[in-house]
Design a protein around this motif. Structure first.
Motif, short mmCIF file in Angstrom:
data_model
loop_
_atom_site.label_atom_id
_atom_site.label_comp_id
_atom_site.label_asym_id
_atom_site.label_seq_id
_atom_site.Cartn_x
_atom_site.Cartn_y
_atom_site.Cartn_z
N PHE A 50 -10.90 -11.14 9.96
CA PHE A 50 -12.34 -10.87 9.96
C PHE A 50 -12.51 -9.35 10.08
O PHE A 50 -11.88 -8.72 10.94
N VAL A 51 -13.35 -8.78 9.21
CA VAL A 51 -13.52 -7.32 9.20
C VAL A 51 -14.65 -6.94 10.15
O VAL A 51 -15.82 -7.22 9.88
N GLU A 52 -14.29 -6.33 11.27
CA GLU A 52 -15.29 -5.83 12.22
C GLU A 52 -15.83 -4.49 11.75
O GLU A 52 -16.99 -4.17 11.94
N LYS A 53 -14.94 -3.68 11.19
CA LYS A 53 -15.33 -2.34 10.76
C LYS A 53 -14.42 -1.91 9.62
O LYS A 53 -13.22 -2.22 9.65
N GLY A 54 -14.97 -1.23 8.63
CA GLY A 54 -14.14 -0.69 7.56
C GLY A 54 -14.25 -1.47 6.26
O GLY A 54 -15.08 -2.37 6.12
N LEU A 55 -13.41 -1.11 5.34
CA LEU A 55 -13.45 -1.67 3.98
C LEU A 55 -12.01 -1.82 3.47
O LEU A 55 -11.20 -0.90 3.65
N LEU A 56 -11.72 -2.96 2.87
CA LEU A 56 -10.37 -3.19 2.32
C LEU A 56 -10.50 -3.62 0.87
O LEU A 56 -11.55 -4.09 0.43
N ARG A 57 -9.40 -3.49 0.14
CA ARG A 57 -9.39 -4.02 -1.23
C ARG A 57 -8.19 -4.92 -1.41
O ARG A 57 -7.11 -4.67 -0.86
N THR A 58 -8.41 -6.01 -2.15
CA THR A 58 -7.34 -6.93 -2.51
C THR A 58 -7.03 -6.72 -3.98
O THR A 58 -7.94 -6.76 -4.81
N TYR A 59 -5.77 -6.45 -4.30
CA TYR A 59 -5.46 -6.18 -5.70
C TYR A 59 -4.05 -6.63 -6.04
O TYR A 59 -3.23 -6.91 -5.16
N SER A 60 -3.80 -6.71 -7.33
CA SER A 60 -2.43 -6.98 -7.80
C SER A 60 -2.03 -5.86 -8.76
O SER A 60 -2.89 -5.13 -9.26
N VAL A 61 -0.76 -5.73 -8.96
CA VAL A 61 -0.24 -4.69 -9.86
C VAL A 61 0.53 -5.38 -10.98
O VAL A 61 1.41 -6.21 -10.72
N ASP A 62 0.17 -5.07 -12.24
CA ASP A 62 0.84 -5.75 -13.35
C ASP A 62 2.16 -5.05 -13.71
O ASP A 62 2.55 -4.06 -13.07
N GLU A 63 2.83 -5.59 -14.72
CA GLU A 63 4.17 -5.08 -15.08
C GLU A 63 4.14 -3.62 -15.50
O GLU A 63 5.13 -2.90 -15.39
N LYS A 64 2.98 -3.19 -16.03
CA LYS A 64 2.87 -1.79 -16.46
C LYS A 64 2.45 -0.85 -15.33
O LYS A 64 2.25 0.34 -15.54
N GLY A 65 2.26 -1.43 -14.15
CA GLY A 65 1.86 -0.61 -13.01
C GLY A 65 0.36 -0.46 -12.86
O GLY A 65 -0.11 0.31 -12.02
N ASN A 66 -0.41 -1.19 -13.69
CA ASN A 66 -1.87 -1.10 -13.57
C ASN A 66 -2.37 -1.97 -12.42
O ASN A 66 -1.90 -3.10 -12.25
N GLU A 67 -3.31 -1.44 -11.67
CA GLU A 67 -3.89 -2.19 -10.56
C GLU A 67 -5.10 -3.00 -11.04
O GLU A 67 -5.91 -2.49 -11.82
N HIS A 68 -5.21 -4.23 -10.55
CA HIS A 68 -6.36 -5.08 -10.86
C HIS A 68 -6.98 -5.52 -9.55
O HIS A 68 -6.36 -6.26 -8.79
N ILE A 69 -8.19 -5.04 -9.30
CA ILE A 69 -8.82 -5.32 -8.01
C ILE A 69 -9.57 -6.65 -8.07
O ILE A 69 -10.43 -6.86 -8.93
N LEU A 70 -9.20 -7.52 -7.15
CA LEU A 70 -9.80 -8.85 -7.09
C LEU A 70 -11.05 -8.84 -6.22
O LEU A 70 -12.04 -9.49 -6.54
N GLN A 71 -10.99 -8.09 -5.12
CA GLN A 71 -12.08 -8.18 -4.15
C GLN A 71 -12.11 -6.95 -3.25
O GLN A 71 -11.07 -6.36 -2.95
N PHE A 72 -13.32 -6.58 -2.84
CA PHE A 72 -13.49 -5.63 -1.74
C PHE A 72 -13.98 -6.44 -0.54
O PHE A 72 -14.75 -7.41 -0.71
N SER A 73 -13.56 -6.07 0.65
CA SER A 73 -13.98 -6.81 1.85
C SER A 73 -14.55 -5.83 2.86
O SER A 73 -13.86 -4.91 3.29
N GLN A 74 -15.80 -6.04 3.21
CA GLN A 74 -16.48 -5.10 4.09
C GLN A 74 -16.83 -5.78 5.42
O GLN A 74 -16.47 -6.94 5.64
N GLU A 75 -17.54 -5.08 6.27
CA GLU A 75 -17.88 -5.57 7.60
C GLU A 75 -18.54 -6.96 7.52
O GLU A 75 -19.44 -7.17 6.70
N GLY A 76 -18.05 -7.86 8.35
CA GLY A 76 -18.63 -9.20 8.41
C GLY A 76 -17.99 -10.19 7.44
O GLY A 76 -18.35 -11.35 7.42
N TRP A 77 -17.05 -9.70 6.62
CA TRP A 77 -16.38 -10.57 5.66
C TRP A 77 -15.01 -10.98 6.20
O TRP A 77 -14.45 -10.33 7.07
N TRP A 78 -14.48 -12.04 5.63
CA TRP A 78 -13.11 -12.47 5.90
C TRP A 78 -12.23 -12.04 4.74
O TRP A 78 -12.67 -12.04 3.59
#
Lengths: 193, 170
Positions: A50-78
């Motif tokens: 549970f995010v009390e404070k701050g911001l996170l990102r959930t991402y994966s990295v493909d074979e070419k090294g490119n990042e793909h962001i699935l989600q940002f998670s901010q205060e009050g989110w799981w």
């Protein structure tokens, strides 16, 4: 430390002070610095957070090294990789702190204990997972059928507080468009105002 | 794999210093050295004071350091158990707290340190080592089997011989 969790839980279910006091004994408080990881791909997600404070990102990295962001998670989110958390299988994702974060982590065994001892949390998490499914379906449909501008508009609705906190190239990655396309859309929207 | 953060309170003391030195040599964890007394941090051995990107970081707030940590190691005098516990109680819930006890620096407590710490930090996963640097092995006691095994694995990597002797029930 637990005020936001208490507030968010109380918006969905009624729990007594005694039940919430028990709930607090099951969480592991964790501070992450910017760019530290909560989870890395290949690891099992031992916690959901549970995010009390701050911001996170959930991402994966493909074979070419490119990042793909699935989600940002901010205060009050799981945030977690729910599949990995529930199945004990290695995760495909990285979860990184974009700012200094204060999190409340709960392990699978503590989560199970919480649901057993305070059944109201069954309803709480059912509603959260239900909402998450709806958002995921909409995002999937959006990816398949919406224009880039519609995707960006939906992003602004989903993350109204995040536009100033997330770099443009990460918003572009989340939307699955190039940085140049995002810049053009933003100019078009600004021009209409 | 996410690098685990270990916070040590008491790295200037006998057992804490040796464990910290071994952890630095092992170089698998992010290490935080904690003390609220800046003079105590000055008492750290010279090699522990060297600041480098990968070296141990000094933090002069017990609570903040333990908040960042995945595992907390305490080498504190018996007389300050209650004071230390009060400061870290809120941020040590569900964390492994590894207490180094009885290395000859202080008189032995009148009651078992295991019972003492279970009362002070009831929601932490306590692992207590009595005479942690004994040549006959490091006896570990605690109520949580997984935490005992995690600490035992770390101690093995540090070249120590852990012996899981007692599993107390909460």
């Amino acid at each position: 430390m637990y005020e936001l969790l208490h507030q968010k839980v109380s918006e969905i279910i009624h729990i007594t002070e005694e039940e919430f006091s028990f709930c607090k004994t099951l969480f592991l408080p964790k501070k992450l610095r910017k760019k530290q990881y909560l989870l890395q791909d290949g690891d099992v997600a031992k916690y959901t957070a549970f995010v009390e404070k701050g911001l996170l990102r959930t991402y994966s990295v493909d074979e070419k090294g490119n990042e793909h962001i699935l989600q940002f998670s901010q205060e009050g989110w799981w945030v977690s990789d729910l599949y990995s958390f529930l199945t004990n299988e290695p995760s495909l994702y990285q979860i990184e702190a974009m700012e200094e974060c204060e999190l409340l982590l709960i392990s699978k065994s503590s989560w199970d204990l919480l649901l057993e001892k305070v059944p109201a949390f069954e309803r709480y998490f059912r509603i959260l997972i239900q909402n998450s499914l709806i958002v995921t379906q909409r995002r999937l449909m959006g990816t398949l059928s919406e224009t880039a501008e519609q995707k960006y508009t939906r992003f602004l609705q989903s993350y109204p507080d995040c536009t100033q906190r997330v770099p443009q190239h990460m918003i572009a990655s989340y939307l699955g468009i190039t940085r140049e396309t995002l810049s053009r859309i933003r100019s078009q929207i600004a021009g209409r105002k | 794999m996410v690098q685990q953060t270990i916070a040590i309170a008491g790295a200037e003391r006998k057992s804490g210093s040796i464990i910290a030195q071994k952890l630095v040599s092992l170089n698998q964890h992010r290490l935080l050295l904690l003390s609220e007394d800046e003079d105590q941090l000055k008492d750290l051995p010279e090699w522990l004071q060297q600041k480098s990107a990968s070296g141990p970081e000094q933090i002069n707030c017990l609570k903040d350091g333990c908040w960042e940590a995945d595992i907390i190691i305490l080498d504190v005098p018996f007389s300050s158990y209650a004071e230390v516990a009060e400061k870290i109680r809120e941020v040590s819930t569900q964390k492994i707290v590894f207490v180094l006890s009885g290395d000859g620096q202080d008189p032995l407590p009148t009651i078992s340190p295991v019972e003492e710490w279970q009362d002070l930090l009831p929601n932490a996963k306590l692992v207590i080592a009595l005479n942690p640097l004994s040549s006959s092995g490091t006896m570990l006691s605690g109520a949580d089997g997984e935490s005992l095994n995690i600490i035992a694995e770390i101690l093995k990597k540090l070249g120590l011989e852990p012996i899981i002797k007692i599993k107390n029930k909460n």
